[in-house]
Design a protein around this motif. Structure first.
Motif, short mmCIF file in Angstrom:
data_model
loop_
_atom_site.label_atom_id
_atom_site.label_comp_id
_atom_site.label_asym_id
_atom_site.label_seq_id
_atom_site.Cartn_x
_atom_site.Cartn_y
_atom_site.Cartn_z
N VAL A 5 0.12 -11.38 9.88
CA VAL A 5 -0.96 -10.42 10.08
C VAL A 5 -0.37 -9.01 10.12
CG1 VAL A 5 -2.84 -9.68 11.58
CG2 VAL A 5 -2.30 -12.12 11.37
N GLU A 6 -0.76 -8.20 9.14
CA GLU A 6 -0.26 -6.83 9.06
C GLU A 6 -1.19 -5.87 9.77
OE1 GLU A 6 0.35 -8.45 4.71
OE2 GLU A 6 -1.23 -8.47 6.24
N SER A 7 -0.62 -4.75 10.18
CA SER A 7 -1.40 -3.65 10.73
C SER A 7 -0.63 -2.36 10.54
CB SER A 7 -1.71 -3.89 12.21
OG SER A 7 -0.51 -3.94 12.95
N GLY A 8 -1.31 -1.24 10.74
CA GLY A 8 -0.62 0.04 10.72
C GLY A 8 -0.88 0.92 9.52
N SER A 95 1.79 -5.56 1.67
CA SER A 95 1.65 -6.93 2.17
C SER A 95 2.98 -7.44 2.68
CB SER A 95 1.15 -7.85 1.06
OG SER A 95 -0.13 -7.47 0.60
N CYS A 96 2.90 -8.19 3.76
CA CYS A 96 4.04 -8.87 4.34
C CYS A 96 4.11 -10.27 3.73
CB CYS A 96 3.85 -8.94 5.85
SG CYS A 96 5.12 -9.80 6.77
N THR A 117 -2.46 -4.33 3.98
CA THR A 117 -2.97 -3.15 4.66
C THR A 117 -2.81 -1.95 3.73
OG1 THR A 117 -2.85 -1.84 6.71
CG2 THR A 117 -0.76 -2.66 5.84
N GLN A 118 -3.84 -1.11 3.69
CA GLN A 118 -3.87 -0.01 2.74
C GLN A 118 -3.13 1.21 3.29
OE1 GLN A 118 -5.48 0.35 -0.46
NE2 GLN A 118 -4.32 2.28 -0.49
N LEU A 119 -2.26 1.76 2.47
CA LEU A 119 -1.62 3.05 2.77
C LEU A 119 -2.05 4.03 1.71
CD1 LEU A 119 0.43 4.99 4.11
CD2 LEU A 119 2.13 4.10 2.51
N THR A 120 -2.58 5.17 2.13
CA THR A 120 -2.95 6.23 1.21
C THR A 120 -2.21 7.49 1.63
OG1 THR A 120 -5.16 5.28 0.89
CG2 THR A 120 -4.83 7.58 0.23
#
Length: 123
Positions: A5-8, A95-96, A117-120
């Motif tokens: 489970v990814e976050s951040g 993604s992990c 998890t999206q990084l922009t």
């Protein structure tokens, strides 16, 4: 059953920093390889960084070397990706992934994946 489970993720300005987390559960991960991949719109999924759970040896893609750091916390069963000096081209879904195999940069070698998890990164 292995779960990741990814976050951040989020929106950050160019030059900024962000840390992603990946909580792993379902088994013990000694001798496993954990990795971060990313996929930008219209592009192939690419390897970002990997870490061996037991030895903590790491591998980085050339595009992030010197800017990103992968690490793990045994007590929390968590893998981190610290991202500094972010650039707009770092924008992607991160993604992990986990595998019982030795270190590899090939996505198909990883049977377990988080949801991403999206990084922009804005310019």
């Amino acid at each position: 059953q292995v779960q990741l489970v990814e976050s951040g993720g989020g929106l950050v300005q160019a030059g900024g920093s962000l840390r992603l987390s990946c909580v792993a559960s379902g088994r013990t991960f000694s001798s496993w390889t954990m990795a971060w991949f990313r996929q930008a719109p219209g592009k192939e999924r690419e390897f970002v960084a990997g870490i061996r759970w037991t030895s903590s040896s790491t591998v980085y893609a050339n595009s992030v070397k010197g800017r990103f750091t992968i690490s793990r916390d045994n007590a929390k069963n968590t893998v981190y990706l610290q991202m500094n000096s972010l650039k707009p081209e770092d924008t992607a879904v991160y993604s992990c992934a986990a595998t019982a195999r030795p270190m590899t940069v090939m996505p198909y070698e990883y049977p377990y994946w988080g949801q991403g998890t999206q990084l922009t990164v804005s310019s």
